[in-house]
Write a protein that holds these residues in place. Structure first.
Motif, PDB file in Angstrom:
ATOM      1  N   ASN A 436      41.883   4.585  86.820  1.00 17.39           N
ATOM      2  CA  ASN A 436      41.274   3.567  87.677  1.00 17.39           C
ATOM      3  C   ASN A 436      42.366   2.678  88.269  1.00 17.39           C
ATOM      4  N   LEU A 437      42.422   2.642  89.596  1.00 17.98           N
ATOM      5  CA  LEU A 437      43.457   1.882  90.293  1.00 17.98           C
ATOM      6  C   LEU A 437      43.192   0.369  90.200  1.00 17.98           C
ATOM      7  N   LYS A 438      41.933  -0.009  90.114  1.00 19.87           N
ATOM      8  CA  LYS A 438      41.563  -1.444  90.017  1.00 19.87           C
ATOM      9  C   LYS A 438      42.133  -2.052  88.736  1.00 19.87           C
ATOM     10  N   GLU A 439      41.976  -1.312  87.621  1.00 17.50           N
ATOM     11  CA  GLU A 439      42.436  -1.812  86.328  1.00 17.50           C
ATOM     12  C   GLU A 439      43.946  -2.035  86.331  1.00 17.50           C
ATOM     13  N   ILE A 440      44.689  -1.096  86.909  1.00 16.71           N
ATOM     14  CA  ILE A 440      46.147  -1.217  86.966  1.00 16.71           C
ATOM     15  C   ILE A 440      46.548  -2.439  87.782  1.00 16.71           C
ATOM     16  N   SER A 441      45.891  -2.636  88.925  1.00 15.56           N
ATOM     17  CA  SER A 441      46.241  -3.770  89.790  1.00 15.56           C
ATOM     18  C   SER A 441      45.986  -5.106  89.097  1.00 15.56           C
ATOM     19  N   VAL A 480      52.801   0.281  92.398  1.00 13.02           N
ATOM     20  CA  VAL A 480      51.945  -0.891  92.636  1.00 13.02           C
ATOM     21  C   VAL A 480      52.676  -2.159  92.200  1.00 13.02           C
ATOM     22  N   ARG A 481      53.385  -2.109  91.054  1.00 13.53           N
ATOM     23  CA  ARG A 481      54.096  -3.290  90.575  1.00 13.53           C
ATOM     24  C   ARG A 481      55.169  -3.716  91.570  1.00 13.53           C
ATOM     25  N   LEU A 499      44.847  -7.188  98.384  1.00  8.12           N
ATOM     26  CA  LEU A 499      44.902  -5.786  97.957  1.00  8.12           C
ATOM     27  C   LEU A 499      43.602  -5.115  98.376  1.00  8.12           C
ATOM     28  N   THR A 500      43.693  -4.035  99.100  1.00  9.68           N
ATOM     29  CA  THR A 500      42.498  -3.328  99.577  1.00  9.68           C
ATOM     30  C   THR A 500      42.637  -1.824  99.308  1.00  9.68           C
ATOM     31  N   SER A 501      41.505  -1.156  99.305  1.00  5.39           N
ATOM     32  CA  SER A 501      41.506   0.312  99.147  1.00  5.39           C
ATOM     33  C   SER A 501      40.407   0.917  99.993  1.00  5.39           C
ATOM     34  N   ARG A 502      40.638   2.136 100.432  1.00  2.00           N
ATOM     35  CA  ARG A 502      39.618   2.893 101.163  1.00  2.00           C
ATOM     36  C   ARG A 502      39.850   4.388 100.912  1.00  2.00           C
ATOM     37  N   THR A 503      38.807   5.164 101.101  1.00  2.00           N
ATOM     38  CA  THR A 503      38.886   6.612 100.852  1.00  2.00           C
ATOM     39  C   THR A 503      38.937   7.370 102.165  1.00  2.00           C
TER      40      THR A 503
END
Length: 583
Positions: A436-441, A480-481, A499-503
């Protein structure tokens, strides 16, 4: 012996001597193929000289002696004729000793039959002297063996003509003239001999065949010696040129193709059969440098890149001149150097990469010697001063915020250095997993919480809660860091980071946008290159220049990409494309 020369005998003797002279020249000058032609000429020279002496003779016994000498040539002419054409046509298997002896057997028998004719009369039934003309002539009545010899004679002649006709039909235009010349010349003695056998004899008992043979052989031998008729023998051309590992093209003075070998057909994938006579541009189009060299009538070597092809060729040009002035054509040798060019390109690329790595190594040593060593020495000095009582605890506490920053910087630096070192090791393996990318961020933002608070930066983490990617978790975490670290570092006080994300299909696009100082177009081009550079942040934060280099390396190893959009004074937007599925 008594001789009374006449016009016919004198002509034959002179022509026979000339033929003998040409025969000697051929034996001295040429190799085995043309030497068979020389043996045939020798046979005709013997026939012509002996027949000339026969026509000059006055007695029956003297004439019969010269007939016996004549057959040293007559008996073997058809065999030498066939051997010459077998070699000329490339039928080497027929030149094996067993076939050679078979071809020579009947001529030897014929020679014995002529020499012993007085005992059996199988070759000539009767022989008499005819004195009705201006000079004595032999009157001959042929026997059964004469018919056998004639059949053998014409069988070998016909066989040779068939070989020559086939050779003419299959040969390229450049060789047809020599084949046609030989073919036409052959029919001159044929016509004369057929006329003699069927009783059409304009000169009475005089056989016109040796006259015709002499004319034919003189015609061919002059063409051979003076005009080099057989210097480029088709069989030699086929065996040598076709065996070449290089492509060969021969053009005339109008740049038309007059010859080419199979290797060039293979290199250029030429399927058209009738290519002879076509323009060179047909098989090598759009080669300006090549045609400039040809137009200048100069030799040389150049590299060609074929249009709509991955082939690279090396062409060697040799212009042909007559009398050093008249341009007559061009020889082009072509080699396929595609593999060599690819290897050179790989070596060049590796050399550039090695140069870049050396620069990076120098940068790394500089970082270790200064950036990493400096904060540790400062920390060591302060602790030493505290232990020695040179500073109070209150003074030490005042240094703690700066020490914290330095240690944070050193920690980030060490982490980048360790990851960079690991990425350069041989056999490094990318281990993709779903995460999960959200958790890492969220976890990474927590690491920079103090700095974010100090600079009063507004954080908007709009990464989707369910945003999962498929990649090496450690690598993406470092990416990301570094992106968040750079955004914080270059953000002004009171700025913002989003911070944004899209598929997009099989990829997830993660973007980190700040309202910081921005990056010039010149520096944007250098961001992801091996030649690293660094600038200080808005609060004089240090950097190493390794972060974005690692980001690019790790993202590409995971099958993604990275790019930046920035404007001076308005901020920057870094985006990475990360796979989100195992496809």
């Amino acid at each position: 012996m008594t001789f009374i020369p006449n016009a016919y005998s004198i002509i034959l003797i002179i022509c026979g001597l000339i033929t003998l002279y040409m025969c000697v020249r051929i034996f001295r000058r040429y190799e085995i193929v043309v030497r068979w032609f020389g043996f045939m000429m020798l046979g005709i020279a013997i026939w012509a000289l002996s027949y000339g002496l026969e026509l000059s003779s006055t007695s029956l016994e003297q004439m019969l002696f010269w007939i016996n000498v004549e057959y040293l040539g007559i008996a073997f002419i058809p065999a030498f004729w066939l051997l010459f054409l077998l070699k000329f046509a490339g039928k080497d298997k027929w030149l094996h000793p067993k076939y050679f002896y078979a071809f020579m057997l009947l001529p030897l028998i014929t020679l014995m039959m002529v020499w012993t004719n007085t005992y059996h009369h199988l070759h000539y039934k009767s022989v008499s002297l005819d004195n009705s003309g201006p000079f004595p002539l032999l009157s001959l009545e042929t026997g059964p063996w004469y018919i056998v010899h004639t059949i053998y004679f014409y069988t070998l002649l016909v066989w040779g003509v068939i070989l020559l006709v086939n050779k003419y039909r299959k040969s390229d235009q450049v060789f047809r003239k020599q084949n046609l010349t030989i073919l036409i010349a052959v029919f001159i003695p044929w016509v004369a001999n057929v006329m003699y056998l069927f009783g059409y004899r304009p000169m009475g008992h005089i056989d016109s065949t040796p006259f015709a043979f002499v004319i034919t052989m003189l015609f061919l031998s002059i063409g051979l010696v003076r005009f080099r008729l057989l210097d480029i023998i088709p069989i030699a051309r086929e065996k040598v040129i076709e065996a070449m590992n290089e492509g060969l093209i021969v053009t005339d003075n109008q740049d038309r193709i007059v010859d080419l070998n199979q290797e060039i057909r293979k290199i250029l994938s030429i399927e058209e059969k009738k290519i002879i006579g076509k323009r060179l541009e047909l098989i090598l189009p759009d080669q300006a440098e090549l045609y400039d060299l040809i137009k200048a009538r100069k030799g040389g070597q150049l590299q060609l890149k074929l249009v709509n092809s991955e082939l690279f060729l090396e062409a060697s040009l040799t212009p042909l001149f007559e009398n050093q002035h008249a341009y007559s054509g061009l020889i082009i040798l072509v080699r396929d150097i595609t593999e060599r060019v690819e290897i050179e390109n790989k070596v060049r690329l590796q050399s550039e990469q090695l140069l870049g790595m050396n620069k990076l190594k120098d940068r790394l040593f500089s970082i270790i010697a200064h950036d990493l060593r400096g904060p540790l020495i400062n920390l060591n000095d302060i602790i030493k001063m505290l232990n020695e009582g040179m500073i109070t605890e209150e003074e030490f506490k005042s240094f703690v915020p700066q020490l914290s920053k330095n240690i944070g910087y050193t920690t980030g630096l060490l982490e980048n250095l360790l990851f960079w070192s690991k990425s350069q090791l041989q056999g490094e393996v990318v281990k993709p997993v779903y995460f999960n990318l959200k958790e890492i961020s969220v976890n990474i933002l927590h690491l920079f919480e103090n700095t974010i608070h100090e600079k009063d930066i507004l954080i908007e983490n709009n990464i989707q809660l369910s945003c999962k990617v498929y990649a090496d978790k450690d690598m993406i975490q470092l990416v990301v860091r570094n992106l968040i670290s750079n955004a914080v570092k270059f953000s002004k006080r009171g700025g913002s980071i989003k911070l944004t994300s899209r598929t997009e299909g099989n990829y997830t696009i993660l973007c980190v946008t700040d309202t910081g100082v921005g990056i010039s177009e010149t520096d944007q081009k250098k961001l992801f290159e091996q030649e690293t550079f660094t600038t200080r942040g808005t609060d004089n934060e240090q950097g190493t220049g390794l972060g974005l280099l690692l980001c690019k390396d790790f993202i590409e190893k995971n099958g993604g990409s990275i790019w930046v959009e920035s404007e001076i004074g308005k901020g920057s937007k870094f985006c990475v494309r990360i796979p989100n599925s195992n496809w």
